[in-house]
Enzyme design. Structure first.
Site, short mmCIF file in Angstrom:
data_model
loop_
_atom_site.label_atom_id
_atom_site.label_comp_id
_atom_site.label_asym_id
_atom_site.label_seq_id
_atom_site.Cartn_x
_atom_site.Cartn_y
_atom_site.Cartn_z
N THR A 63 0.81 -1.21 0.00
CA THR A 63 0.00 0.00 0.00
C THR A 63 0.85 1.27 0.00
OG1 THR A 63 -1.41 -1.32 1.36
CG2 THR A 63 -1.69 1.03 1.57
N ARG A 116 -12.38 -9.07 -2.49
CA ARG A 116 -11.67 -8.96 -1.22
C ARG A 116 -11.35 -7.50 -0.92
NH1 ARG A 116 -6.47 -6.62 0.42
NH2 ARG A 116 -5.75 -7.75 2.26
N VAL A 117 -11.65 -7.07 0.28
CA VAL A 117 -11.30 -5.72 0.73
C VAL A 117 -10.44 -5.86 1.98
CG1 VAL A 117 -12.20 -3.54 1.63
CG2 VAL A 117 -13.40 -4.71 -0.24
N GLY A 118 -9.31 -5.17 2.01
CA GLY A 118 -8.39 -5.26 3.15
C GLY A 118 -8.58 -4.13 4.13
N ASP A 119 -7.49 -3.79 4.82
CA ASP A 119 -7.56 -2.78 5.88
C ASP A 119 -7.68 -1.37 5.34
OD1 ASP A 119 -4.43 -1.45 6.24
OD2 ASP A 119 -4.73 -3.17 4.94
N GLY A 168 -3.32 -6.81 5.14
CA GLY A 168 -4.57 -6.18 5.54
C GLY A 168 -5.37 -6.92 6.59
#
Length: 313
Positions: free
Chosen positions: A170, A198-201, A224
Site C-alpha cells: 500500500t 476482497r477488501v483489506g484494511d 490487511g
C-alpha cells in the site's frame, strides 16, 4: 513549536522490494513527499497535501496502487483507498474500484460530496461517473510486472508467501499543515491473487488510516487481514494518547501486531506538533518525509538519509 510545521511523511509500502526496483521506489516516495510539502509551504491544507502525494504514487507504476496495482485471482485490478480529516473526523473511502486512475481522489469526493463514509465497487463507479471522474480502461492500470507475478502465482506449486514478498504494499501519507490540522491518505491494489471482492484494511477507518487533531495521524501498510485485527492506525494513536512519542507509539502498535497475531507491517505517524515517525517490522518500507525544507528518506531498517529540498531552479 510552530517551526516544526508543516510536515509530511509518505510511505510506499512495507514488504521486500526487489533490488532492481528499490531505486525507483525511493525516488518515487521522495518526489511525492516534496509535492505534498510544496502545497503545505504555500499555506495549503494537510488534506490537499496527502491527496497530492498519494495521487503521485498511484500514478507511479512502481507502487501497488492505481497504475501498478497487483491483480486479483481473475487477473483484474480492484483498488481501495481512504482519506481522513483530523479537524472534523470526516472521512471518505472507496473499496474494490476498478476503472479509476486515482482512487484517493474518489475517496476525497466521497468525504466532501456525500453523507457517507465508504462507497464500494459498482456504487463507487456510479458515483465517479456522476462526479465527472473519467473512467480508464483496466489495461491502463495493469503493468507487465503485475501480470508476470500474477501468472507466476497461478503456477502449480507456487509459494504465495514468496510471491507476496516481491510486492510493494500500500501507499500512504500523513501531514500537519501550518494551521495544525492533521490528515491521512492511504491507497492500495490489495494483495496478490486475492479473491474477487476482497477488501483489506486500507478503506477501513482506524485500520488503514486515522486522523484526529487531538492526537495525530497514521497511515498503515502490511497484510490487511492482520492490520484489521488490531485496528493498527487507531492502536498507534491510542499509544500517543497514553503520552508516548510518535516513534514509540508506532513501535508499540507494530510490536503488538507481531506478538498477538504474528503480523508484519509499517506505519507513518505525525502528532499535531509536527513530531513524526516512519516505523516498520517488515524487512523494508520505503518512506520519505519533509520538514523545515529538509527531505528525510529510507528503505532498510535503521536507514535515515537527509538532504535539503531547496533546489536551485
Amino acid at each position: 513549536m510552530a517551526d516544526m510545521l508543516p510536515v509530511i511523511v509518505v510511505h510506499g509500502g512495507a514488504g521486500q522490494i526487489p533490488k532492481e526496483r528499490s531505486d525507483q521506489s525511493a525516488s518515487g516516495v521522495c518526489a511525492a513527499a516534496r509535492a505534498g510539502y510544496t502545497i503545505l509551504r504555500s499555506g495549503g491544507s494537510s488534506m490537499d497535501a496527502v491527496v497530492e502525494a498519494v495521487t503521485q504514487l498511484e500514478n507511479n507504476p512502481f507502487f501497488n496502487a492505481g497504475c501498478g496495482s497487483v491483480l486479483n485471482i481473475k487477473g483484474e485490478v480492484e483498488m481501495d483507498a481512504i482519506v481522513m480529516d483530523g479537524k472534523t473526523l470526516a472521512s471518505g473511502a472507496v473499496s474494490a474500484v476498478r476503472n479509476i486512475a486515482n482512487p484517493i481522489q474518489l475517496a476525497r469526493l466521497v468525504m466532501d460530496k456525500t453523507s457517507h463514509a465508504c462507497l464500494t465497487a459498482e456504487g463507487a463507479s456510479q458515483f465517479a461517473r456522476a462526479m465527472g471522474v473519467p473512467e480508464v480502461p483496466q489495461e491502463s492500470l495493469i503493468t507487465e510486472y503485475s501480470r508476470m507475478r500474477w501468472k507466476k502465482n497461478l503456477a502449480p506449486g507456487a509459494n504465495p508467501v514468496e510471491c507476496q514478498m516481491g510486492k510493494m504494499g500500500t501507499v500512504g501519507a500523513v501531514a500537519v499543515d501550518q494551521q495544525g490540522n492533521v490528515a491521512c491518505a492511504t491507497s492500495t491494489g490489495g494483495i496478490l491473487n486475492k479473491m474477487e471482492g476482497r477488501v483489506g484494511d486500507t478503506p477501513c477507518i482506524g485500520s488503514g488510516g486515522y486522523a484526529d487533531n487531538l492526537l495525530g495521524a497514521v497511515s498503515t501498510t502490511g497484510h490487511g487481514e492482520t492490520i484489521m485485527k488490531v485496528t493498527l492506525a487507531r492502536l498507534v494513536l491510542f499509544h500517543v494518547e497514553q503520552g508516548n512519542s510518535a516513534e514509540v507509539a508506532s513501535d508499540l502498535g507494530l510490536a503488538y501486531m507481531k506478538s498477538r497475531v504474528d503480523g508484519l507491517g509499517g506505519v507513518v505517524t505525525v502528532d499535531p506538533r509536527g513530531n513524526w515517525a516512519a516505523r516498520f517490522s517488515s524487512r523494508q518500507m520505503v518512506w520519505a518525509a519533509v520538514q523545515k525544507d529538509t527531505l528525510h528518506y529510507g528503505l532498510h531498517m535503521g536507514e535515515h538519509f537527509t538532504q535539503s529540498t531547496q533546489v536551485p531552479h
